[in-house]
Design a protein around this motif. Structure first.
Motif, PDB file in Angstrom:
ATOM      1  N   ARG A  30       1.248  -0.979   0.261  1.00  0.00           N
ATOM      2  CA  ARG A  30      -0.312  -0.426  -0.480  1.00  0.00           C
ATOM      3  C   ARG A  30       0.718   1.196  -0.120  1.00  0.00           C
ATOM      4  NH1 ARG A  30      -5.096   1.183   2.653  1.00  0.00           N
ATOM      5  NH2 ARG A  30      -5.693   3.641   2.442  1.00  0.00           N
ATOM      6  N   LEU A  39      -4.912   8.613  -2.897  1.00  0.00           N
ATOM      7  CA  LEU A  39      -5.158   6.980  -2.525  1.00  0.00           C
ATOM      8  C   LEU A  39      -6.316   6.731  -1.838  1.00  0.00           C
ATOM      9  CD1 LEU A  39      -3.973   4.243  -3.431  1.00  0.00           C
ATOM     10  CD2 LEU A  39      -2.853   3.576  -2.020  1.00  0.00           C
ATOM     11  N   THR A  40      -7.329   5.793  -2.542  1.00  0.00           N
ATOM     12  CA  THR A  40      -8.225   5.276  -1.206  1.00  0.00           C
ATOM     13  C   THR A  40      -9.012   4.237  -1.891  1.00  0.00           C
ATOM     14  OG1 THR A  40     -10.213   7.000  -0.958  1.00  0.00           O
ATOM     15  CG2 THR A  40     -10.147   7.176  -2.789  1.00  0.00           C
ATOM     16  N   LEU A  41     -10.153   3.740  -0.615  1.00  0.00           N
ATOM     17  CA  LEU A  41     -10.389   2.905  -1.115  1.00  0.00           C
ATOM     18  C   LEU A  41     -12.467   3.003  -1.270  1.00  0.00           C
ATOM     19  CD1 LEU A  41     -11.256  -0.409   0.132  1.00  0.00           C
ATOM     20  CD2 LEU A  41     -12.388   0.786   1.828  1.00  0.00           C
ATOM     21  N   LEU A  56      -8.247  -0.517  -4.344  1.00  0.00           N
ATOM     22  CA  LEU A  56      -7.638   1.329  -4.023  1.00  0.00           C
ATOM     23  C   LEU A  56      -7.196   1.917  -5.128  1.00  0.00           C
ATOM     24  CD1 LEU A  56      -4.479  -0.165  -1.458  1.00  0.00           C
ATOM     25  CD2 LEU A  56      -7.195   0.816  -1.355  1.00  0.00           C
ATOM     26  N   ARG A  58      -5.993   5.428  -7.443  1.00  0.00           N
ATOM     27  CA  ARG A  58      -4.908   6.533  -7.027  1.00  0.00           C
ATOM     28  C   ARG A  58      -5.273   7.052  -8.341  1.00  0.00           C
ATOM     29  NH1 ARG A  58       0.762   4.417  -7.516  1.00  0.00           N
ATOM     30  NH2 ARG A  58       0.700   4.032  -9.896  1.00  0.00           N
ATOM     31  N   TRP A  66      -6.670   2.088 -11.008  1.00  0.00           N
ATOM     32  CA  TRP A  66      -7.388   1.062  -9.863  1.00  0.00           C
ATOM     33  C   TRP A  66      -6.272   0.024  -9.352  1.00  0.00           C
ATOM     34  CZ3 TRP A  66      -9.846  -4.106  -9.664  1.00  0.00           C
ATOM     35  CH2 TRP A  66     -10.704  -4.021  -8.523  1.00  0.00           C
ATOM     36  N   LEU A  69      -7.306  -4.810  -3.794  1.00  0.00           N
ATOM     37  CA  LEU A  69      -7.252  -4.696  -2.936  1.00  0.00           C
ATOM     38  C   LEU A  69      -5.997  -5.660  -1.992  1.00  0.00           C
ATOM     39  CD1 LEU A  69      -7.740  -3.137   0.138  1.00  0.00           C
ATOM     40  CD2 LEU A  69      -9.765  -4.135   0.100  1.00  0.00           C
ATOM     41  N   ASP A 125     -14.949  11.490  -0.393  1.00  0.00           N
ATOM     42  CA  ASP A 125     -13.960  10.608  -1.949  1.00  0.00           C
ATOM     43  C   ASP A 125     -14.376  10.481  -3.428  1.00  0.00           C
ATOM     44  OD1 ASP A 125     -11.966   9.030   0.104  1.00  0.00           O
ATOM     45  OD2 ASP A 125     -13.536   7.589  -0.381  1.00  0.00           O
TER      46      ASP A 125
END
Length: 145
Positions: A30, A39-41, A56, A58, A66, A69, A125
Motif C-alpha cells: 500500500r 489513494l482511497t478505498l 484502491l 490512485r 485502480w 485490494l 472520496d
C-alpha cells in the motif's frame, strides 16, 4: 508429551510468522502503490455484472488507476486517462446493493471511451474524484509549470 508440546509451539509460531509476513506485505504494498499520491478505498464493477470488487484508486497526474485490494501486484488492474473519463451523477447504494466496507457509498457510472464501468465511493472520496477530474487543464497532455 514434550513432542506434542513442541509440535504445537512450532505450528503456532509458524502461523504467527505467516500472519506477520502477510501484514507487512500488505502495508509495504500500500505504501509503494500510494507513492505520495492520493489513494482511497473504492469498489469497481464492469458494466453488465452485479459483483463489486474492492480496491484502491490512485489519482495520478493524467490517469486514474485502480488496484485490487488483495494480492501482491504493484501494477494497476485498470487505468483510465483523465481526458477520456466521463463521470455521471452519483446514485446512493441502498439495501442489498450496499457494500459493507463502504458505508453510505454512492454508485458512480463511468465511461472511458467504449469501456463502461461503475465505481462505488463514499461522499468525500467522490468529491475528491470529481475535483481531480475537473482540475485538469484543457487540452490533451498539457503541462502547466
Amino acid at each position: 508429551m514434550p513432542s506434542a508440546l513442541v509440535s504445537t509451539e512450532i505450528v503456532i509460531g509458524t502461523l504467527i510468522l505467516v500472519a506477520a509476513v502477510v501484514l507487512a506485505t500488505t502495508y509495504l504494498r500500500r505504501r509503494y502503490i500510494a507513492g505520495g499520491l492520493p489513494l482511497t478505498l473504492c469498489a469497481m464493477r464492469p458494466a453488465g455484472t452485479d459483483r463489486w470488487r474492492l480496491g484502491l484508486i490512485r489519482f495520478g497526474d493524467n490517469a486514474l488507476e485502480w488496484f485490487t485490494l488483495g494480492g501482491v501486484s504493484l501494477r494497476p488492474r485498470h487505468r483510465w486517462l483523465r481526458q477520456r473519463l466521463l463521470l455521471d451523477a452519483p446514485v446512493p447504494l441502498v439495501g442489498s446493493e450496499a457494500i459493507p466496507l463502504l458505508p453510505e457509498a454512492s454508485r458512480v457510472p463511468c465511461t472511458d471511451g467504449d469501456d463502461d464501468f461503475e465505481l462505488a465511493l463514499q461522499g468525500p472520496d467522490y468529491t475528491a474524484l470529481r475535483s481531480w477530474q475537473e482540475a485538469a487543464p484543457p487540452g490533451y497532455n498539457v503541462n502547466v509549470a
